[in-house]
Write an enzyme that holds these catalytic residues in place. Structure first.
Site, PDB file in Angstrom:
ATOM      1  N   TYR A   1       1.411  -1.427  -0.218  1.00 41.95           N
ATOM      2  CA  TYR A   1      -0.231   0.264   0.480  1.00 41.95           C
ATOM      3  C   TYR A   1       0.614   1.011  -0.437  1.00 41.95           C
ATOM      4  O   TYR A   1       1.496   1.236   0.530  1.00 41.95           O
ATOM      5  CB  TYR A   1      -0.788  -0.055   1.172  1.00 41.95           C
ATOM      6  CG  TYR A   1      -1.557  -0.945   1.236  1.00 41.95           C
ATOM      7  CD1 TYR A   1      -1.860  -1.752  -0.125  1.00 41.95           C
ATOM      8  CD2 TYR A   1      -2.903  -1.708   2.780  1.00 41.95           C
ATOM      9  CE1 TYR A   1      -3.217  -2.577   0.080  1.00 41.95           C
ATOM     10  CE2 TYR A   1      -3.714  -2.674   2.388  1.00 41.95           C
ATOM     11  CZ  TYR A   1      -4.301  -3.165   1.581  1.00 41.95           C
ATOM     12  OH  TYR A   1      -4.968  -3.876   1.796  1.00 41.95           O
TER      13      TYR A   1
ATOM     14  N   SER B   1     -14.107  -5.063   0.617  1.00 39.50           N
ATOM     15  CA  SER B   1     -14.680  -3.762   0.131  1.00 39.50           C
ATOM     16  C   SER B   1     -16.501  -4.634   0.349  1.00 39.50           C
ATOM     17  O   SER B   1     -17.102  -4.657  -0.563  1.00 39.50           O
ATOM     18  CB  SER B   1     -14.399  -4.710  -1.096  1.00 39.50           C
ATOM     19  OG  SER B   1     -15.554  -4.281  -2.426  1.00 39.50           O
TER      20      SER B   1
ATOM     21  N   LEU C   1     -18.924  -3.027   0.549  1.00 39.13           N
ATOM     22  CA  LEU C   1     -19.814  -1.700  -0.075  1.00 39.13           C
ATOM     23  C   LEU C   1     -19.600  -2.211  -1.755  1.00 39.13           C
ATOM     24  O   LEU C   1     -19.924  -1.161  -2.287  1.00 39.13           O
ATOM     25  CB  LEU C   1     -19.244  -0.172   0.254  1.00 39.13           C
ATOM     26  CG  LEU C   1     -19.809   0.171   1.926  1.00 39.13           C
ATOM     27  CD1 LEU C   1     -19.203   1.383   1.983  1.00 39.13           C
ATOM     28  CD2 LEU C   1     -21.173  -0.295   2.802  1.00 39.13           C
TER      29      LEU C   1
ATOM     30  N   GLY D   1     -17.277  -1.885  -3.888  1.00 39.68           N
ATOM     31  CA  GLY D   1     -16.175  -0.452  -4.298  1.00 39.68           C
ATOM     32  C   GLY D   1     -17.480   0.954  -4.566  1.00 39.68           C
ATOM     33  O   GLY D   1     -17.123   1.855  -4.885  1.00 39.68           O
ATOM     34  N   GLY D   2     -18.473   0.870  -3.981  1.00 35.96           N
ATOM     35  CA  GLY D   2     -18.898   2.019  -2.936  1.00 35.96           C
ATOM     36  C   GLY D   2     -20.644   1.916  -3.992  1.00 35.96           C
ATOM     37  O   GLY D   2     -21.650   2.749  -3.518  1.00 35.96           O
TER      38      GLY D   2
ATOM     39  N   LEU E   1     -22.867  -0.057  -2.904  1.00 30.90           N
ATOM     40  CA  LEU E   1     -23.643  -0.232  -2.043  1.00 30.90           C
ATOM     41  C   LEU E   1     -23.726   0.782  -0.505  1.00 30.90           C
ATOM     42  O   LEU E   1     -24.188   1.008   0.393  1.00 30.90           O
ATOM     43  CB  LEU E   1     -23.245  -1.567  -1.610  1.00 30.90           C
ATOM     44  CG  LEU E   1     -23.492  -2.760  -2.065  1.00 30.90           C
ATOM     45  CD1 LEU E   1     -23.242  -4.253  -1.445  1.00 30.90           C
ATOM     46  CD2 LEU E   1     -24.831  -3.002  -2.009  1.00 30.90           C
TER      47      LEU E   1
END
Length: 321
Positions: free
Chosen positions: A53, A211, A213, A215-216, A218
């Site tokens: 990261y 993840s 959600l 990737g967004g 949800l």
């Protein structure tokens, strides 16, 4: 904040795991520190990172940032369960990646230095390495445990058969083996239910869902696409689930809860789930999702969620008879 056992171990981790992938490249040092402080105050004791990261700042940048935060207050280290990962390329060197015993040893030492700690609580293999024999990997992990550099071993993005193989090898030599698997799992992406989750439950392996959600997708109308996925990617993916997402939003409105909170609460209701990783880019995003562990979903709500986002079914019945 509620806590659960990490798989079959006695270690207790928070139901929300703070993922740090955005820290550094997308979230400033100052806001990252604020989110980390908020996590401790809220009872979140599980912090996840990876050696790769760092994004535009370069590999290792996020671990260094975490190390700076830990150094500000020496008492913080004892209050958290610190997890990081090994496998991804760290340079152009052909051996500076994967799960060879050589790389595992060197990567662990490098992570310890960047984090400024003497041990890692949970050392996870970021991906399966088909070229590395299980015996080589287990031997390397055993050496790190004997050296006091790591405590538990976990996997990430492993298929069910690999989880079974690793733990059968470990059991045969009286090792603890894998204690958790970090897997892609959410209402939209439920393939883990076919083989990964059953394998984990059979071997007492905790599941950490990444993840949560999707990737967004949800997260509802407040989705911020400036993080892991671009605006175009989120928009294209949403188009393929428009009707389901509309039904999901309606249900969340009836429940009086934000979609992201409901999505994570659903995960925490699933068998075998230890924790859900949230990777906020902003402080307000993190604060909003902290409500998820306290949301109880009744059988009616869970049934409606299953109807909106049907799972794959049980293996092999889902694809055979």
């Amino acid at each position: 904040m509620k806590h659960r056992r990490l798989g079959r171990t006695a270690l207790q981790v928070s139901e929300i795991c703070l993922g740090t992938m955005n820290f550094g490249p997308l979230t400033s040092r100052e806001e990252s520190f604020t989110i980390l402080n908020d996590a401790l105050e809220a009872g979140v004791n599980f912090i996840d990172t990876a050696d790769q990261y760092g994004g535009r700042l370069g590999v290792g940048a996020t671990e260094r940032l975490l190390g700076e935060w830990l150094a500000q207050d020496p008492t913080r280290r004892a209050r958290i369960v610190l997890a990081t990962k090994v496998h991804e390329p760290m340079s152009e060197d052909i051996n500076d990646r994967g799960l060879s015993a050589r790389h595992i040893q060197r990567a662990c030492d490098a992570s310890l230095k960047r984090l400024g700690v003497d041990h890692i609580d949970l050392y996870q293999m970021h991906h399966i390495d088909r070229a590395a024999p299980v015996e080589e990997i287990l031997q390397a992990m055993d050496r790190l445990i004997a050296q006091g550099k790591i405590t538990y071993v976990g996997s990430s993005n492993f298929p069910g058969w690999a989880i079974a193989r690793f733990n059968e090898k470990a059991l045969a030599s009286h090792r603890l083996g894998l204690v958790c698997e970090q897997s892609l799992y959410n209402l939209v992406e439920r393939r883990a239910e076919l083989e990964v989750l059953p394998a984990c439950q059979a071997y007492g392996v905790g599941v950490i869902a990444w993840s949560p959600l999707a990737g967004g997708l949800l997260a509802g109308t407040s989705t911020d696409p400036s993080g892991r996925r671009s605006a175009a990617a989120v928009r294209d993916a949403a188009g393929g689930h428009a009707d389901r997402l509309a039904d999901f939003t309606t249900l969340c409105t009836e429940l009086g809860q934000a979609p992201g909170v409901v999505a994570i609460a659903w995960l925490l209701h699933q068998p075998g789930i230890t924790s859900a990783i949230v990777g906020p880019r902003r402080r307000d995003q993190f604060a909003a999702l902290l409500r998820a562990p306290g949301l109880g979903l009744d059988e009616s709500a869970l049934a409606r969620l299953d109807a909106i986002f049907p799972g794959c079914g049980a293996a092999p019945e889902a694809y055979a008879w």
